[in-house]
Design an enzyme around this catalytic site. Structure first.
Site, PDB file in Angstrom:
ATOM      1  N   LYS A  70     -15.176  34.625  -8.813  1.00  9.37           N
ATOM      2  CA  LYS A  70     -13.889  34.653  -9.539  1.00  9.37           C
ATOM      3  C   LYS A  70     -12.953  35.753  -9.031  1.00  9.37           C
ATOM      4  O   LYS A  70     -11.754  35.543  -8.921  1.00  9.37           O
ATOM      5  CB  LYS A  70     -14.127  34.825 -11.044  1.00  9.37           C
ATOM      6  CG  LYS A  70     -14.775  33.598 -11.670  1.00  9.37           C
ATOM      7  CD  LYS A  70     -14.976  33.749 -13.168  1.00  9.37           C
ATOM      8  CE  LYS A  70     -15.742  32.560 -13.707  1.00  9.37           C
ATOM      9  NZ  LYS A  70     -15.887  32.568 -15.157  1.00  9.37           N
ATOM     10  N   ASP A 110     -10.839  30.962 -19.093  1.00  2.57           N
ATOM     11  CA  ASP A 110     -12.030  31.388 -19.839  1.00  2.57           C
ATOM     12  C   ASP A 110     -11.675  31.899 -21.242  1.00  2.57           C
ATOM     13  O   ASP A 110     -12.356  31.579 -22.223  1.00  2.57           O
ATOM     14  CB  ASP A 110     -12.772  32.488 -19.067  1.00  2.57           C
ATOM     15  CG  ASP A 110     -13.542  31.931 -17.879  1.00  2.57           C
ATOM     16  OD1 ASP A 110     -13.953  30.760 -17.932  1.00  2.57           O
ATOM     17  OD2 ASP A 110     -13.725  32.673 -16.892  1.00  2.57           O
ATOM     18  N   ALA A 139     -17.754  37.868 -17.907  1.00  2.00           N
ATOM     19  CA  ALA A 139     -17.447  37.052 -19.081  1.00  2.00           C
ATOM     20  C   ALA A 139     -16.718  37.892 -20.136  1.00  2.00           C
ATOM     21  O   ALA A 139     -15.790  37.412 -20.803  1.00  2.00           O
ATOM     22  CB  ALA A 139     -18.728  36.460 -19.659  1.00  2.00           C
TER      23      ALA A 139
HETATM   24  P1  ATR Z   1     -21.154  37.916 -15.992  1.00  2.00           P
HETATM   25  O1  ATR Z   1     -20.136  37.733 -14.919  1.00  2.00           O
HETATM   26  O2  ATR Z   1     -21.959  36.680 -16.274  1.00  2.00           O
HETATM   27  O3  ATR Z   1     -20.619  38.552 -17.230  1.00  2.00           O
HETATM   28  P2  ATR Z   1     -22.221  40.416 -15.024  1.00  2.00           P
HETATM   29  O4  ATR Z   1     -20.870  40.803 -14.548  1.00  2.00           O
HETATM   30  O5  ATR Z   1     -23.376  40.710 -14.150  1.00  2.00           O
HETATM   31  O6  ATR Z   1     -22.273  38.869 -15.333  1.00  2.00           O
HETATM   32  O7  ATR Z   1     -22.448  41.067 -16.471  1.00  2.00           O
HETATM   33  C1  ATR Z   1     -23.642  40.904 -17.148  1.00  2.00           C
HETATM   34  C2  ATR Z   1     -23.578  41.692 -18.457  1.00  2.00           C
HETATM   35  O8  ATR Z   1     -24.874  41.662 -19.067  1.00  2.00           O
HETATM   36  C3  ATR Z   1     -23.250  43.160 -18.267  1.00  2.00           C
HETATM   37  O9  ATR Z   1     -22.592  43.621 -19.421  1.00  2.00           O
HETATM   38  C4  ATR Z   1     -24.631  43.788 -18.133  1.00  2.00           C
HETATM   39  O10 ATR Z   1     -24.674  45.155 -18.435  1.00  2.00           O
HETATM   40  P3  ATR Z   1     -24.360  46.257 -17.292  1.00  2.00           P
HETATM   41  O11 ATR Z   1     -22.866  46.316 -17.172  1.00  2.00           O
HETATM   42  O12 ATR Z   1     -24.939  47.503 -17.803  1.00  2.00           O
HETATM   43  O13 ATR Z   1     -25.005  45.760 -16.042  1.00  2.00           O
HETATM   44  C5  ATR Z   1     -25.390  42.987 -19.166  1.00  2.00           C
HETATM   45  N1  ATR Z   1     -26.843  42.959 -18.891  1.00  2.00           N
HETATM   46  C6  ATR Z   1     -27.477  42.183 -17.996  1.00  2.00           C
HETATM   47  N2  ATR Z   1     -28.795  42.436 -18.026  1.00  2.00           N
HETATM   48  C7  ATR Z   1     -28.999  43.402 -18.965  1.00  2.00           C
HETATM   49  C8  ATR Z   1     -30.142  44.097 -19.463  1.00  2.00           C
HETATM   50  N3  ATR Z   1     -31.369  43.829 -18.993  1.00  2.00           N
HETATM   51  N4  ATR Z   1     -29.957  45.002 -20.428  1.00  2.00           N
HETATM   52  C9  ATR Z   1     -28.726  45.290 -20.910  1.00  2.00           C
HETATM   53  N5  ATR Z   1     -27.601  44.668 -20.473  1.00  2.00           N
HETATM   54  C10 ATR Z   1     -27.738  43.745 -19.516  1.00  2.00           C
END
Ligand code: ATR
Length: 297
Positions: A70, A110, A139
């Site tokens: 994106k 979105d 997201a």
């Molecule tokens: P997307 O584009 O689908 O939103 P992303 O940009 O990778 O994917 O974001 C994933 C979100 O889930 C983030 O807020 C991430 O937290 P971080 O910013 O700290 O990475 C959160 N997330 C993913 N796995 C996690 C985990 N195991 N524990 C806590 N937060 C998690």
């Protein structure tokens, strides 16, 4: 609208089991548009500029864009086309529309999908006093901006990486947003009117919300106001632990299929000039597909 071009699709990398073809092909049948096709197209990041450059020549009316492209599509269109105000603000594109002369426009639907999904179940939930958002990734970007634009007075953001949340609020100029740490979750969710999980926590194969946020879903669901709405963008499983807990509390629980279906509406309309509808029949198709994959939960 482009009447000549017949191909559309979604690009991502990796692109596994996208539900978008099911949504758009259903609408193509409903609108009686034979000969149009919606494809799921895995595009490796290195191939992205070449793919976008050849869209028009390859008969595309446009495409949807998903993770991780994106932001890269935004940058490409910044120098090769035009952007609508939402895509410009979010610096992310999920919809590419080509005009008959091959001009490329980047849009972002979105936030629209999120708001429509909320309104479908809880027509009066906006504007409101307080929203809580878990996550600060791609997201969350669209969702935070949409909440701000629809009259939410204060927005609490919780993210594993607090600095990322701070940066996002600053970048999007969300002046009524505040970042909370794990220790303040209870205070953050108290009396919230809208609670949204934008993270992958709770998804099949991913850690649960309790692991990531530090509070069990049952306790999370007991914090918001009695008439609050809880939305989870996760749809595998469809009934996440958070949504199950919200239902038990008597709150409105909205699953991630709603946003997925609603964000697709403006794409179809832009490409084909027909505004499609999000119906129970469409939802059933998607639920049947998830069931067949064993990921309905
Ligand atoms: P997307 O584009 O689908 O939103 P992303 O940009 O990778 O994917 O974001 C994933 C979100 O889930 C983030 O807020 C991430 O937290 P971080 O910013 O700290 O990475 C959160 N997330 C993913 N796995 C996690 C985990 N195991 N524990 C806590 N937060 C998690």
């Amino acid at each position: 609208m482009n009447t000549r071009l017949r191909r559309v699709g979604v690009i991502g990398w990796p692109l596994e089991h996208s539900l978008s073809p099911i949504i758009h092909q259903h609408w193509m049948r409903e609108a009686n548009l034979p000969g149009k096709i919606y494809e799921a197209i895995p595009v490796p990041p290195d191939d992205l500029p070449a793919f976008l450059g050849s869209l028009a020549g390859n008969g595309f009316a446009g495409c949807n864009v998903t993770v991780p492209h994106k932001e890269a599509v935004f940058s490409y269109i910044e120098s090769h086309g035009t952007l609508d105000a939402t895509a410009e603000h979010l610096r992310a594109v999920n919809l590419v529309v080509l005009s008959d002369n091959g001009k490329m426009e980047g849009r972002n639907t979105d936030g629209y999908g999120f708001i429509e999904s909320l309104r479908e179940r809880a027509p009066n939930c906006l504007p409101c006093k307080k929203a809580v958002v878990f996550g600060a990734g791609g997201a969350a970007r669209a969702i935070l901006a949409a909440l701000q634009n629809h009259g939410v007075q204060s927005i609490a953001v919780l993210n594993r990486t607090q600095e990322r949340a701070e940066q996002l609020l600053e970048e999007l100029k969300i002046s009524n947003g505040k970042v909370f740490g794990k220790d303040d979750v209870r205070a953050a969710i108290k009396d919230a009117n809208i609670l949204v999980n934008t993270t992958s926590l709770g998804m099949l194969g991913a850690p649960g919300l309790e692991e990531g946020i530090g509070i069990a879903p049952a306790e999370l669901a007991s914090g918001p106001a009695g008439d609050a709405v809880v939305l989870d963008i996760v749809y595998t499983p469809l009934q996440t632990e958070l949504l199950q807990a919200a239902k038990k509390q008597g709150l409105a629980a909205i699953d991630g299929l709603g946003m997925l279906m609603h964000q697709a509406v403006p794409s179809f309309e832009a490409w084909f000039g027909v505004r499609p509808e999000v119906t129970p029949a469409l939802r059933k198709l998607l639920e049947d597909e998830l069931r067949a994959r064993g990921s309905l939960g």
